[in-house]
Design a protein around this motif. Structure first.
Motif, PDB file in Angstrom:
ATOM      1  N   SER A  76       0.837  -1.189   0.000  1.00 60.10           N
ATOM      2  CA  SER A  76       0.000   0.000   0.000  1.00 60.10           C
ATOM      3  C   SER A  76       0.877   1.246   0.000  1.00 60.10           C
ATOM      4  O   SER A  76       1.999   1.230   0.513  1.00 60.10           O
ATOM      5  N   ALA A  78      -0.370   4.044   1.397  1.00 58.95           N
ATOM      6  CA  ALA A  78      -1.124   4.885   2.332  1.00 58.95           C
ATOM      7  C   ALA A  78      -0.212   5.902   3.002  1.00 58.95           C
ATOM      8  O   ALA A  78       0.989   5.680   3.186  1.00 58.95           O
ATOM      9  N   SER A 103      -1.898  -0.561  -3.640  1.00 60.18           N
ATOM     10  CA  SER A 103      -3.114   0.167  -3.285  1.00 60.18           C
ATOM     11  C   SER A 103      -2.841   1.661  -3.203  1.00 60.18           C
ATOM     12  O   SER A 103      -1.832   2.076  -2.648  1.00 60.18           O
ATOM     13  N   GLU A 105      -4.958   4.923  -1.780  1.00 61.81           N
ATOM     14  CA  GLU A 105      -6.153   5.325  -1.046  1.00 61.81           C
ATOM     15  C   GLU A 105      -6.673   6.618  -1.678  1.00 61.81           C
ATOM     16  O   GLU A 105      -6.071   7.678  -1.528  1.00 61.81           O
ATOM     17  N   GLY A 128      -8.155   2.205  -3.532  1.00 57.61           N
ATOM     18  CA  GLY A 128      -8.703   2.007  -2.201  1.00 57.61           C
ATOM     19  C   GLY A 128      -9.822   3.000  -1.930  1.00 57.61           C
ATOM     20  O   GLY A 128      -9.596   4.206  -1.875  1.00 57.61           O
ATOM     21  N   TRP A 130     -12.476   3.939   0.772  1.00 62.84           N
ATOM     22  CA  TRP A 130     -12.807   3.746   2.179  1.00 62.84           C
ATOM     23  C   TRP A 130     -14.203   4.264   2.484  1.00 62.84           C
ATOM     24  O   TRP A 130     -14.561   5.386   2.087  1.00 62.84           O
TER      25      TRP A 130
END
Length: 245
Positions: A76, A78, A103, A105, A128, A130
């Motif tokens: 990820s 992130a 990924s 986000e 991603g 959320w």
């Protein structure tokens, strides 16, 4: 498809089985794959335990896990690993060992620049989305949406089962464009198992591991990522059969 998420931002203080070093990541990944995981997600960690996107940290982790399980290794980007989006782009451009899928986000600042940097290097992008954020709306308007390989729908808070399912369904029914990409659905904390069962009922990809929950479906503490995967396979397939019935 069942993904195992090996560590996330957890450490040994949370659970003794959380893998940190490349060697422990490889061992945990191998056991989880033997238990039935179809792919592996990991967060590379520095010797002091911080998550990192540095090529000096990422390369050894990817190399060790790939040697243990072959392909199917995901990470990820992130902000927890690198808060500054520009710095994340620099990190991506400096990687010498490339992950299979990364990924992004979509609610985080600079998400599109990060995705563009990944695509420029030929790395697959997972969007991603959320629950509780504007990620799905932003992604629906993005020119990069058709180039995304997979969509990750995440319920990122430890909600009770019904609340987590409702949050997941809200994202799935929202303005996500018809990209043709596969969907992986997962929750965290108290929502981990209910959302996994929802994925089974809907025929979507699912995820489990010590990143998402430390507990088995019966509320006891899991001994390892492999133990969570074993339980997840049972729960996932039972939910799918119940839906068919």
């Amino acid at each position: 498809m069942l993904q195992v998420c090996l560590n996330g931002t957890r450490g040994p203080g949370d659970h003794a089985g959380v893998p940190m070093s490349p060697e422990s990541l490889a061992e945990s990944a191998a056991r989880a794959v033997a238990a039935g995981a179809g792919e592996v997600r990991l967060h590379p960690r520095t010797p002091c335990g911080s998550t990192s996107l540095s090529p000096r940290v990422l390369g050894p982790a990817l190399g060790a896990v790939r040697a243990a399980v072959g392909g199917g290794v995901r990470i990820s980007t992130a902000a927890a690993a690198e808060p500054d989006a520009g710095r994340r782009v620099e990190r991506i451009r400096s990687w010498m060992v490339l992950p299979d899928l990364v990924s992004v986000e979509w609610h985080e600042q600079g998400a599109e620049a990060v995705a563009e940097a990944l695509l420029a290097r030929g790395i697959g992008v997972e969007a991603g989305l959320w629950a509780g954020t504007d990620g799905a709306e932003l992604f629906a308007r993005s020119s990069l949406a058709p180039r995304v390989r997979r969509i990750l729908v995440k319920v990122p808070y430890p909600s009770a089962g019904g609340e987590a399912e409702q949050a997941a369904r809200s994202v799935l029914s929202g303005p996500v464009p018809p990209t043709g990409a596969a969907v992986l659905l997962h929750g965290e904390g108290r929502g981990a198992w209910p959302v996994l069962r929802l994925a089974g009922r809907l025929g979507l990809g699912a995820r489990i591991g010590l990143e998402d929950t430390l507990l088995l479906p019966d509320g006891t503490v899991a001994r390892s990522n492999a133990g969570l995967v074993t339980a997840a396979r049972i729960e996932f397939h039972a939910a799918g059969h119940a839906e068919e019935g």
